[in-house]
Design a protein around this motif. Structure first.
Motif, mmCIF file in Angstrom:
data_model
loop_
_atom_site.group_PDB
_atom_site.id
_atom_site.type_symbol
_atom_site.label_atom_id
_atom_site.label_comp_id
_atom_site.label_asym_id
_atom_site.label_seq_id
_atom_site.Cartn_x
_atom_site.Cartn_y
_atom_site.Cartn_z
ATOM 1 N N GLU A 203 0.867 -1.205 0.260
ATOM 2 C CA GLU A 203 -0.400 0.203 0.325
ATOM 3 C C GLU A 203 0.946 1.285 0.380
ATOM 4 O OE1 GLU A 203 -3.451 -2.020 2.875
ATOM 5 O OE2 GLU A 203 -2.356 -0.704 3.921
ATOM 6 N N LEU A 204 2.388 1.494 0.165
ATOM 7 C CA LEU A 204 3.373 2.263 0.575
ATOM 8 C C LEU A 204 3.574 2.217 -0.150
ATOM 9 C CD1 LEU A 204 3.732 1.641 4.105
ATOM 10 C CD2 LEU A 204 2.695 3.545 3.624
ATOM 11 N N ILE A 205 4.594 1.150 -1.173
ATOM 12 C CA ILE A 205 5.503 1.694 -2.673
ATOM 13 C C ILE A 205 4.709 2.178 -3.301
ATOM 14 C CG2 ILE A 205 7.028 0.487 -3.589
ATOM 15 C CD1 ILE A 205 7.714 -2.166 -1.436
ATOM 16 N N GLY A 206 5.418 3.058 -3.983
ATOM 17 C CA GLY A 206 4.908 3.395 -5.734
ATOM 18 C C GLY A 206 4.210 5.050 -5.043
ATOM 19 N N VAL A 207 4.092 5.396 -3.901
ATOM 20 C CA VAL A 207 3.269 6.563 -3.031
ATOM 21 C C VAL A 207 3.738 7.662 -2.761
ATOM 22 C CG1 VAL A 207 1.359 6.961 -2.359
ATOM 23 C CG2 VAL A 207 0.774 4.801 -3.359
ATOM 24 N N ASP A 208 3.079 8.423 -3.144
ATOM 25 C CA ASP A 208 4.405 9.802 -2.254
ATOM 26 C C ASP A 208 6.132 9.835 -2.484
ATOM 27 O OD1 ASP A 208 1.985 10.764 -1.703
ATOM 28 O OD2 ASP A 208 1.583 9.905 0.117
ATOM 29 N N GLY A 209 6.543 9.282 -3.272
ATOM 30 C CA GLY A 209 7.947 8.612 -3.772
ATOM 31 C C GLY A 209 8.302 7.792 -3.029
ATOM 32 N N VAL A 210 7.378 6.588 -1.960
ATOM 33 C CA VAL A 210 8.196 5.439 -1.270
ATOM 34 C C VAL A 210 8.390 4.772 -2.506
ATOM 35 C CG1 VAL A 210 7.348 3.662 0.251
ATOM 36 C CG2 VAL A 210 6.720 5.796 0.764
ATOM 37 N N THR A 211 10.189 3.813 -1.695
ATOM 38 C CA THR A 211 9.844 3.382 -2.789
ATOM 39 C C THR A 211 10.306 1.843 -1.359
ATOM 40 O OG1 THR A 211 12.275 3.528 -3.279
ATOM 41 C CG2 THR A 211 11.687 4.668 -3.716
ATOM 42 N N PRO A 212 10.526 0.652 -2.750
ATOM 43 C CA PRO A 212 11.693 -0.331 -1.559
ATOM 44 C C PRO A 212 12.689 -0.001 -1.227
ATOM 45 C CG PRO A 212 11.051 -0.995 -3.730
ATOM 46 C CD PRO A 212 10.691 -0.009 -3.420
ATOM 47 N N ASP A 213 13.152 0.711 -1.404
ATOM 48 C CA ASP A 213 14.635 1.066 -0.244
ATOM 49 C C ASP A 213 14.304 2.361 0.817
ATOM 50 O OD1 ASP A 213 16.896 -0.269 -2.212
ATOM 51 O OD2 ASP A 213 16.482 1.780 -3.519
ATOM 52 N N ASN A 214 12.832 2.976 0.594
ATOM 53 C CA ASN A 214 12.581 3.364 1.937
ATOM 54 C C ASN A 214 11.550 3.507 2.254
ATOM 55 O OD1 ASN A 214 11.225 5.178 0.391
ATOM 56 N ND2 ASN A 214 12.228 6.453 -0.180
ATOM 57 N N VAL A 215 10.699 2.137 2.272
ATOM 58 C CA VAL A 215 9.226 1.882 2.978
ATOM 59 C C VAL A 215 9.684 1.692 4.356
ATOM 60 C CG1 VAL A 215 9.873 -0.411 2.402
ATOM 61 C CG2 VAL A 215 7.503 0.814 2.981
ATOM 62 N N ALA A 216 10.457 1.219 4.498
ATOM 63 C CA ALA A 216 11.409 0.819 5.998
ATOM 64 C C ALA A 216 11.087 2.253 6.667
ATOM 65 C CB ALA A 216 12.324 -0.442 6.382
ATOM 66 N N ASP A 217 12.125 3.269 6.011
ATOM 67 C CA ASP A 217 11.803 4.480 6.961
ATOM 68 C C ASP A 217 10.574 4.274 7.402
ATOM 69 O OD1 ASP A 217 14.661 4.031 6.555
ATOM 70 O OD2 ASP A 217 14.890 4.867 5.008
ATOM 71 N N ARG A 218 9.890 4.638 6.150
ATOM 72 C CA ARG A 218 8.247 5.276 6.227
ATOM 73 C C ARG A 218 7.376 4.847 7.237
ATOM 74 N NH1 ARG A 218 4.928 8.733 2.821
ATOM 75 N NH2 ARG A 218 7.166 9.498 2.110
ATOM 76 N N LEU A 219 7.361 3.206 7.603
ATOM 77 C CA LEU A 219 6.554 2.684 8.295
ATOM 78 C C LEU A 219 7.425 2.938 9.834
ATOM 79 C CD1 LEU A 219 6.408 -0.826 7.104
ATOM 80 C CD2 LEU A 219 4.222 0.746 8.922
ATOM 81 N N LEU A 220 9.048 3.048 9.540
ATOM 82 C CA LEU A 220 9.088 3.766 11.195
ATOM 83 C C LEU A 220 9.162 4.818 11.745
ATOM 84 C CD1 LEU A 220 12.423 1.620 10.780
ATOM 85 C CD2 LEU A 220 10.920 0.952 12.551
ATOM 86 N N GLU A 221 8.730 5.987 10.663
ATOM 87 C CA GLU A 221 8.247 7.110 11.222
ATOM 88 C C GLU A 221 6.998 7.106 11.683
ATOM 89 O OE1 GLU A 221 7.992 10.838 12.337
ATOM 90 O OE2 GLU A 221 9.897 10.051 11.278
ATOM 91 N N LEU A 222 6.272 5.972 10.996
ATOM 92 C CA LEU A 222 4.891 6.077 11.607
ATOM 93 C C LEU A 222 4.749 5.354 12.936
ATOM 94 C CD1 LEU A 222 2.787 4.707 7.919
ATOM 95 C CD2 LEU A 222 2.775 7.429 9.223
ATOM 96 N N THR A 223 5.595 3.899 13.015
ATOM 97 C CA THR A 223 5.128 3.955 14.829
ATOM 98 C C THR A 223 6.391 4.594 15.623
ATOM 99 O OG1 THR A 223 7.006 2.581 13.529
ATOM 100 C CG2 THR A 223 4.984 1.990 13.894
ATOM 101 N N ARG A 224 7.008 5.544 15.009
ATOM 102 C CA ARG A 224 7.941 6.632 16.238
ATOM 103 C C ARG A 224 6.929 6.532 17.990
ATOM 104 N NH1 ARG A 224 8.490 11.755 17.148
ATOM 105 N NH2 ARG A 224 7.504 12.266 15.935
ATOM 106 N N VAL A 225 5.899 6.870 17.711
ATOM 107 C CA VAL A 225 5.140 7.642 18.803
ATOM 108 C C VAL A 225 4.044 6.101 18.580
ATOM 109 C CG1 VAL A 225 3.764 8.756 20.339
ATOM 110 C CG2 VAL A 225 5.545 9.859 18.630
ATOM 111 N N ALA A 226 3.731 5.244 20.054
ATOM 112 C CA ALA A 226 3.430 4.237 19.849
ATOM 113 C C ALA A 226 2.009 4.458 20.577
ATOM 114 C CB ALA A 226 4.137 3.230 21.072
ATOM 115 N N PRO A 227 0.719 3.738 20.171
ATOM 116 C CA PRO A 227 -0.662 4.230 21.084
ATOM 117 C C PRO A 227 -0.471 3.324 21.972
ATOM 118 C CG PRO A 227 -0.727 2.841 18.891
ATOM 119 C CD PRO A 227 0.613 3.506 18.979
#
Length: 302
Positions: A203-227
């Motif tokens: 769902e993330l790769i290929g959207v808003d500049g997300v690639t296989p190379d940086n998708v982990a960074d995007r997810l880790l940013e989403l989980t930086r603050v834990a609910p």
């Protein structure tokens, strides 16, 4: 310590035979449990071509290289090649996952058929498909299933009630923000829902500049603050179990560094008493990066 639950959806014969063993080995290296949810009947992946007319489907196929991840042979199952019986062909692999100590459960009987029809299916059709999956799971594992995660996050009221009637201890059938007691036609079901809270890699790769190379960074940013109630991440044996295995490796390390306790659904469920969960209705809605509509957590019910 916040929890991050790892839920593995296994859609195909190839994913079961090739992706699942690789995931088992990676999880062992990281000393973490996970929940494996198996497709137990025929692999009719090729039937998915009927979704070509769904809005967003072709874009997703292009972004995530479906042929590369699933393989040409898998994409011909049910079209030019007969759909192999996953449970018959890969039952030993499934049992080995259970024997290794991982939680196992039901994804579906026929993945494409369930995903494409269940939302509008009647009780008879739903009970028949559900029953085949339940029976095959018991045949393979020698015990009844207690965990379910719907194929494509597709369910109906009949299926939700069937999980309740069959005594399932947990289901992860929807997308949402936190665990809840599902309310169906005004009745509160006993089987709690632990919805997927994070976007999937495809769902993330290929959207808003997300690639296989940086998708982990995007997810880790989403989980930086834990609910407070933690996260549920759904991965796929055909993706993270194969080409995206290095991405998952990086994510597991990153989540541990962020202070998460990684594990299976059973660990998250054990931490919460059923009667402390909020009650929520369910509805169908859109999820960014995925075509069609999915079962999603609805409004809170007093």
């Amino acid at each position: 310590m916040p929890s991050l639950t790892l839920k593995v959806d296994v859609d195909t014969l190839r994913g079961t035979l090739e992706g699942v063993p690789r995931l088992v080995e990676l999880f062992r290296q990281h000393r973490t449990d996970a929940t494996f949810l198996f497709s137990l009947g025929p692999d009719h992946t090729g039937w998915a071509i009927r979704r070509v007319f769904q809005r967003g489907f072709l874009g997703k196929v292009k972004r995530t290289s479906v042929v590369e991840h699933y393989g040409v042979r898998t994409l011909l199952y049910g079209v030019l090649l007969p759909g192999p019986d996953i449970g018959r062909r890969a039952g030993e692999v499934m049992r080995s996952v259970h024997a290794a100590g991982f939680e196992t459960g039901i994804h579906c009987w026929d993945h494409v058929l369930w995903q494409d029809r269940v939302a509008v299916a009647d009780r008879e059709w739903t009970a028949r498909e559900w029953g085949k999956a339940v029976a095959r799971y018991a045949e393979i594992f020698g015990e009844a299933a207690t965990v379910h995660g719907a194929a494509g996050w597709q369910m109906n009221d009949h299926a939700l009630r069937l999980a309740d009637d069959d005594g399932f201890t947990c289901c992860s059938d929807a997308r949402g923000t936190h665990p809840f007691q599902p309310v169906v036609a005004g009745a509160t079901l006993r089987c709690p829902q632990w919805p997927t809270t994070l976007p999937t890699l495809d769902e993330l790769i290929g959207v808003d500049g997300v690639t296989p190379d940086n998708v982990a960074d995007r997810l880790l940013e989403l989980t930086r603050v834990a609910p407070p109630t933690g996260h549920v991440f759904t991965l796929h044996a055909e993706l993270e179990g194969m080409k995206f295995l290095p991405i998952l490796d990086r994510l597991l390390t990153g989540w541990r560094d962020q202070g998460y306790r990684l594990g299976a659904l059973r660990a998250a469920v054990a931490e919460r008493a059923f009667d402390t969960l909020p009650r929520h209705a369910l509805r169908y809605g859109a999820v960014p990066g995925r075509s069609g509509t999915l079962l999603v957590q609805g409004v809170a019910v007093d």
